[in-house]
Design an enzyme around this catalytic site. Structure first.
Site, PDB file in Angstrom:
ATOM      1  N   ARG A  81      12.352  -0.139  -6.762  1.00 13.41           N
ATOM      2  CA  ARG A  81      12.380  -0.219  -5.303  1.00 13.41           C
ATOM      3  C   ARG A  81      11.006  -0.143  -4.659  1.00 13.41           C
ATOM      4  O   ARG A  81      10.668  -0.961  -3.801  1.00 13.41           O
ATOM      5  CB  ARG A  81      13.257   0.883  -4.702  1.00 13.41           C
ATOM      6  CG  ARG A  81      14.732   0.565  -4.741  1.00 13.41           C
ATOM      7  CD  ARG A  81      15.535   1.801  -4.979  1.00 13.41           C
ATOM      8  NE  ARG A  81      15.315   2.242  -6.341  1.00 13.41           N
ATOM      9  CZ  ARG A  81      16.048   1.828  -7.387  1.00 13.41           C
ATOM     10  NH1 ARG A  81      17.055   1.038  -7.203  1.00 13.41           N
ATOM     11  NH2 ARG A  81      15.766   2.234  -8.611  1.00 13.41           N
ATOM     12  N   THR A  82      10.213   0.849  -5.054  1.00 13.53           N
ATOM     13  CA  THR A  82       8.932   1.040  -4.357  1.00 13.53           C
ATOM     14  C   THR A  82       8.038  -0.184  -4.556  1.00 13.53           C
ATOM     15  O   THR A  82       7.498  -0.730  -3.588  1.00 13.53           O
ATOM     16  CB  THR A  82       8.231   2.319  -4.855  1.00 13.53           C
ATOM     17  OG1 THR A  82       9.158   3.404  -4.741  1.00 13.53           O
ATOM     18  CG2 THR A  82       7.003   2.628  -4.025  1.00 13.53           C
ATOM     19  N   LYS A 111      -6.555  -0.533 -22.871  1.00 15.49           N
ATOM     20  CA  LYS A 111      -7.776  -0.552 -23.693  1.00 15.49           C
ATOM     21  C   LYS A 111      -8.593   0.712 -23.468  1.00 15.49           C
ATOM     22  O   LYS A 111      -9.710   0.830 -23.961  1.00 15.49           O
ATOM     23  CB  LYS A 111      -8.630  -1.774 -23.331  1.00 15.49           C
ATOM     24  CG  LYS A 111      -7.929  -3.102 -23.532  1.00 15.49           C
ATOM     25  CD  LYS A 111      -8.878  -4.236 -23.145  1.00 15.49           C
ATOM     26  CE  LYS A 111      -8.185  -5.574 -23.107  1.00 15.49           C
ATOM     27  NZ  LYS A 111      -9.009  -6.595 -22.458  1.00 15.49           N
ATOM     28  N   ARG A 132       1.052   4.254  -8.160  1.00 17.00           N
ATOM     29  CA  ARG A 132       1.939   5.304  -8.687  1.00 17.00           C
ATOM     30  C   ARG A 132       1.350   5.791 -10.003  1.00 17.00           C
ATOM     31  O   ARG A 132       0.941   4.969 -10.835  1.00 17.00           O
ATOM     32  CB  ARG A 132       3.356   4.758  -8.901  1.00 17.00           C
ATOM     33  CG  ARG A 132       4.246   5.744  -9.665  1.00 17.00           C
ATOM     34  CD  ARG A 132       5.675   5.298  -9.697  1.00 17.00           C
ATOM     35  NE  ARG A 132       6.287   5.423  -8.368  1.00 17.00           N
ATOM     36  CZ  ARG A 132       7.566   5.139  -8.114  1.00 17.00           C
ATOM     37  NH1 ARG A 132       8.347   4.711  -9.087  1.00 17.00           N
ATOM     38  NH2 ARG A 132       8.049   5.276  -6.902  1.00 17.00           N
ATOM     39  N   HIS A 160       5.527  11.655  -2.442  1.00 19.39           N
ATOM     40  CA  HIS A 160       5.920  10.248  -2.356  1.00 19.39           C
ATOM     41  C   HIS A 160       6.097   9.967  -0.855  1.00 19.39           C
ATOM     42  O   HIS A 160       7.204   9.827  -0.363  1.00 19.39           O
ATOM     43  CB  HIS A 160       7.227  10.053  -3.127  1.00 19.39           C
ATOM     44  CG  HIS A 160       7.597   8.629  -3.418  1.00 19.39           C
ATOM     45  ND1 HIS A 160       6.987   7.545  -2.820  1.00 19.39           N
ATOM     46  CD2 HIS A 160       8.529   8.104  -4.258  1.00 19.39           C
ATOM     47  CE1 HIS A 160       7.540   6.430  -3.274  1.00 19.39           C
ATOM     48  NE2 HIS A 160       8.467   6.747  -4.147  1.00 19.39           N
TER      49      HIS A 160
HETATM   50  C1  NCD Z   1      11.812   8.083  -6.901  1.00 19.28           C
HETATM   51  C2  NCD Z   1      10.473   8.395  -7.516  1.00 19.28           C
HETATM   52  O1  NCD Z   1       9.866   7.562  -8.187  1.00 19.28           O
HETATM   53  O2  NCD Z   1       9.989   9.491  -7.249  1.00 19.28           O
HETATM   54  N1  NCD Z   1      12.113   6.723  -6.918  1.00 19.28           N
HETATM   55  C3  NCD Z   1      11.778   5.965  -5.838  1.00 19.28           C
HETATM   56  O3  NCD Z   1      10.628   5.723  -5.578  1.00 19.28           O
HETATM   57  N2  NCD Z   1      12.752   5.543  -5.038  1.00 19.28           N
HETATM   58  C4  NCD Z   1      12.923   8.940  -7.380  1.00 19.28           C
HETATM   59  C5  NCD Z   1      13.223   9.020  -8.841  1.00 19.28           C
HETATM   60  O4  NCD Z   1      12.566   8.394  -9.677  1.00 19.28           O
HETATM   61  O5  NCD Z   1      14.156   9.740  -9.170  1.00 19.28           O
END
Ligand code: NCD
Length: 333
Positions: A81-82, A111, A132, A160
């Site tokens: 999703r993100t 690498k 991320r 997040h």
């Molecule tokens: C979440 C995350 O990555 O923190 N996912 C997201 O971005 N919607 C939640 C999760 O991974 O459980």
């Protein structure tokens, strides 16, 4: 006689909808690392812009607001999703993307390249980086190296922020307000970064918070102390039955397997909660069930048909919020 001049009308005129400039945004050129950067004015600003983005997408699908800008998506952890919503957001605003989202094993990270060098490289090509990373604090480290804005898409068990903004936006749009609501968070409150960020955002509002988790997955003590200091009405429990009747929002989360050092412990708690249609019978008629996703058993699929299941609408809101944030950070707000 001269013919009347015909002018090309833009398909979508943002000036029709743009809020007064006095609202400002203070986000241009800035990193987005933590929700602590967002006071109510900034939150309202992002929400207003997200509503415009929704209207624009509904009417014309895409515009050229970010034409000529490039977003680098750098994901050291899995994402559906993100990453997709950031990419869709950039595409719908006419910008370009560098997608390093299918696992950094295909980039020079495999690498042995350092985070610093990867960031310093990407900033040669891009105008903004969404990142991320599994380590808490990594987004700030990247921001310290980068001369362009870094947007934190999750740093380990830390924060997040863009998810929290879309979560809060979903509550506002679904229930018409935030103040006065009873919000229950269920599941992995210890490691779930979405819970950490959303809790910090909600501390600015007049809400009641209920934290529902197994003992070993309780909210971190420092965060709990901050919640208590904020004066919010807060309680902890192990049992969904204690909160289901009064909750306006049930925010359900996955147990974060990847954060456990002891997988035996994970097995013990992983199936602790499952929201079912029977449980939903006890909930208010006007309430919503949310989940940042992915779900791995916390909400039964039968619940999806319940109009109170807001999680896919929540997912869609992610794109509008990220469009609003990209436009603001890149100074096209
Ligand atoms: C979440 C995350 O990555 O923190 N996912 C997201 O971005 N919607 C939640 C999760 O991974 O459980």
């Amino acid at each position: 006689m001269l013919r009347e001049e015909t002018k090309l009308q833009p398909l979508f005129n943002f000036d029709e909808l743009t809020p007064p400039p006095s609202m400002g945004n203070g986000l241009t050129g800035k990193d987005v690392i933590s929700v602590s950067q967002f006071n109510k004015d900034k939150i309202d600003y992002v929400f207003a812009r997200a509503r415009e983005m929704r209207e624009m997408v509904d009417r014309v699908g895409a515009v050229d607001l970010l034409k000529g800008f490039v977003l680098a998506c750098l994901f050291y952890e899995p994402s559906t999703r993100t990453s997709s919503s950031f990419i869709a957001a950039m595409e719908r605003l006419g910008g370009g993307i560098i997608p390093i989202t299918q696992g950094v094993q295909f980039s020079s990270v495999s690498k042995g390249e350092t985070l610093a060098d990867t960031i310093r490289t990407l900033e040669q090509y891009a105008d903004v980086i969404v990142m991320r990373h599994p380590e808490l604090g990594a987004a700030q480290v990247a921001a310290d190296y980068a001369g362009i804005p870094i947007i934190n898409a999750g740093d380990g068990t830390g924060e997040h922020p863009t998810q929290a903004l879309l979560d809060l936006f979903t509550i506002q749009e679904e229930l018409g307000r935030i103040d006065g609501l009873k919000i229950a968070m269920v599941g992995d409150l210890r490691y779930g970064r979405t819970v950490h960020s959303l809790t910090r955002l909600l501390m600015q509002y007049d809400v009641s918070l209920r934290f529902v988790s197994p003992e070993i997955l309780r909210l971190p003590l420092t965060l709990m102390n901050d919640v208590i200091d904020s004066g919010i009405n807060v309680r902890e429990t192990h049992d969904v039955a204690d909160v289901i009747e009064n909750a306006d929002v049930l925010y359900v989360t996955r147990v974060q397997k990847e954060r456990f050092t002891d997988l035996v412990q994970y097995e013990e708690v992983k199936d602790h909660y499952e929201i079912t249609t029977e449980i939903m019978e006890k909930a208010k008629q006007k309430m919503i069930v949310m989940h940042p996703f992915p779900r791995v058993g916390e909400i039964h699929y039968n619940v999806d048909a319940d109009p109170r299941a807001a999680y896919f609408r929540q997912t869609k809101n992610g794109m509008y919020i990220r469009m609003a944030l990209l436009a603001a950070v890149l100074g096209r707000a």
